[in-house]
Design a protein around this motif. Structure first.
Motif, short mmCIF file in Angstrom:
data_model
loop_
_atom_site.label_atom_id
_atom_site.label_comp_id
_atom_site.label_asym_id
_atom_site.label_seq_id
_atom_site.Cartn_x
_atom_site.Cartn_y
_atom_site.Cartn_z
N ARG A 284 -9.68 53.06 -63.38
CA ARG A 284 -8.35 54.24 -63.12
C ARG A 284 -8.93 55.08 -62.10
NH1 ARG A 284 -8.02 55.72 -69.30
NH2 ARG A 284 -10.17 55.24 -69.15
N CYS A 316 -9.09 52.12 -75.16
CA CYS A 316 -8.56 53.27 -75.74
C CYS A 316 -7.99 53.01 -77.12
CB CYS A 316 -7.51 53.86 -75.00
SG CYS A 316 -8.23 54.53 -73.55
N GLU A 320 -13.16 56.58 -80.77
CA GLU A 320 -13.68 57.32 -79.31
C GLU A 320 -12.14 57.75 -78.81
OE1 GLU A 320 -13.52 54.15 -79.20
OE2 GLU A 320 -12.85 53.67 -77.38
N ALA A 321 -11.29 57.20 -78.94
CA ALA A 321 -9.83 57.34 -78.18
C ALA A 321 -8.99 58.24 -78.69
CB ALA A 321 -9.36 55.86 -77.59
N CYS A 324 -7.82 60.95 -75.56
CA CYS A 324 -7.80 60.41 -74.56
C CYS A 324 -7.62 61.57 -73.32
CB CYS A 324 -6.80 59.18 -74.13
SG CYS A 324 -7.33 57.80 -74.93
N CYS A 327 -11.12 62.76 -72.34
CA CYS A 327 -11.67 61.71 -71.58
C CYS A 327 -11.19 61.78 -70.02
CB CYS A 327 -11.65 60.52 -72.23
SG CYS A 327 -12.41 58.89 -71.34
N LEU A 328 -9.75 61.47 -69.94
CA LEU A 328 -9.44 61.43 -68.64
C LEU A 328 -9.50 62.84 -67.72
CD1 LEU A 328 -6.03 59.50 -69.59
CD2 LEU A 328 -7.55 58.83 -67.85
N ARG A 331 -12.71 62.39 -66.54
CA ARG A 331 -12.68 61.38 -65.46
C ARG A 331 -12.01 61.72 -63.98
NH1 ARG A 331 -13.36 55.75 -67.00
NH2 ARG A 331 -14.09 55.78 -69.30
#
Ligand code: 5AD
Ligand code: FES
Length: 348
Positions: A284, A316, A320-321, A324, A327-328, A331
């Motif tokens: 991504r 995802c 753990e997702a 998100c 996380c995103l 990232r």
């Protein structure tokens, strides 16, 4: 090399290439040319959207599907799919949670599931519209009649995603059973645009039998349709489909096509898809650096995420997702971009 760069310059300047030019560019691409392309793609991305990456909260509300597309893990013939439907209350709850997390676009995506009748769908859309007047409601429910699309629009939906899958009739035949047709799917897209939806289309990269000529047709169809969004991701084989043993699409070609889409239609909303993130741990991020500017994290309840399995190893879907977003965020910041949570409308 010079010829390839000239074609990229021509595409950037005129927004068009002939079919032969598309084929030449795709077949002869190289790493150097890709870098040349991505730099231009980022320039346009920054011109219209800055370093912003828009988020859409994806709610996968049913994996029942009456269709039997050969590539898809939730096709009706897959007896091993563990089927589920979210209730209207569960769907609304996903929106509530999403709204709290800052999402201002909800994407209701599902298989073509007759249980969700026109009336039920309209009720759901109306309920979301009433509770969240400031949010965009995106539908991704497959092929429907123009009248059905219109009534859902009147109920409050404003965007619709329907990938054309492949612009080539013959290739379409190889990916779908006889009852589905490329022409019918294209008609749906024209209907959606005419009704006034912000419309998204797209295709899989590296689907079985796909050639550079097919990709040329895809690019030319997209140019003609001028959608607001184009979602492309690699084909990823699913173990319980007729395409289980086929080769998947590559990150490299997906990124190249993202770059080409960005310079062809510079204002496009271009997602860095979950499929791209699935075949490469930094897929991504690479998508954003090739010109993409949207991510669509999952808002579905965690206990059903694994079941919406269009292809193998989808990311995802584990505990753990649960969030998100965080996380995103991390990232995107790692590559100098910023996740934004407004509606992220098409730049006029
Ligand atoms: N690999 C990648 N993408 C897939 N899709 C369906 N099956 C697969 C697969 N095996 C895509 C299709 C569809 C979208 C919802 O997901 O393009 O339009
Ligand atoms: Fe879903 Fe990272 S985006 S876990």
């Amino acid at each position: 090399m010079d010829k390839l760069k000239q074609l990229i310059d021509k595409l950037e300047e005129t927004s068009r290439l002939s079919k032969e030019e598309w084929i030449f560019l795709i077949e002869n691409r190289s790493e150097t040319v890709a870098e040349y392309l991505f730099e231009k793609a980022r320039k346009w991305q920054h011109k219209y959207y800055g370093n912003h990456v828009y988020t859409r909260g994806l709610i996968e509300f049913t994996n029942y599907c009456k269709n039997d597309c050969y590539y898809c893990g939730i096709r009706r013939s897959n007896q091993n799919a563990d089927r589920y439907r979210l209730t209207r209350e569960q769907i609304i709850e996903c929106c509530q949670i999403g709204y709290g997390l800052g999402f201002r676009t909800f994407v209701l995506q599902g298989g073509e599931d007759g249980w969700f009748t026109q009336k039920r769908l309209e009720e759901i859309v109306r309920a979301i519209r009433e509770s969240y007047p400031d949010c965009a409601i995106t539908l991704s429910l497959g092929e429907r009649s123009k009248e059905s699309y219109r009534r859902l629009f009147e109920a409050g939906a404003d965007r619709y995603l329907l990938r054309h899958e492949t612009a080539d009739e013959g290739h379409y035949r190889n990916l779908h059973p006889a009852e589905l047709s490329a022409a019918q799917r294209r008609q749906c897209l024209w209907d959606l645009k005419e009704i006034g939806y912000q419309t998204g289309t797209g295709f899989m990269v590296g689907s079985p039998g796909q050639t550079a000529a097919h990709l040329a047709e895809d690019m030319m169809l997209i140019r003609k349709l001028e959608p607001h969004m184009v979602g492309i991701g690699p084909f990823v084989p699913h173990h319980d489909t007729p395409f289980a043993a086929e080769k998947g699409g590559t990150v490299e070609l997906t990124l190249f096509l993202i770059g080409l889409l960005r310079i062809m239609l510079p204002k496009l909303l271009l997602p860095a898809t979950t499929a791209l993130g699935t075949i490469d741990a930094r897929g991504r991020e690479k998508g954003i650096l090739a010109g993409a500017n949207v991510v669509m994290p999952n808002l579905s309840p965690t206990d059903v995420r694994k079941k919406y399995e269009l292809y193998d190893n989808k990311i995802c879907t584990g505990d753990e997702a649960a969030e998100c977003r965080t996380c995103l965020n991390r990232r995107m910041e790692s590559i100098g971009y910023q996740l934004v949570v407004d509606r992220g409308d098409f730049c006029q």
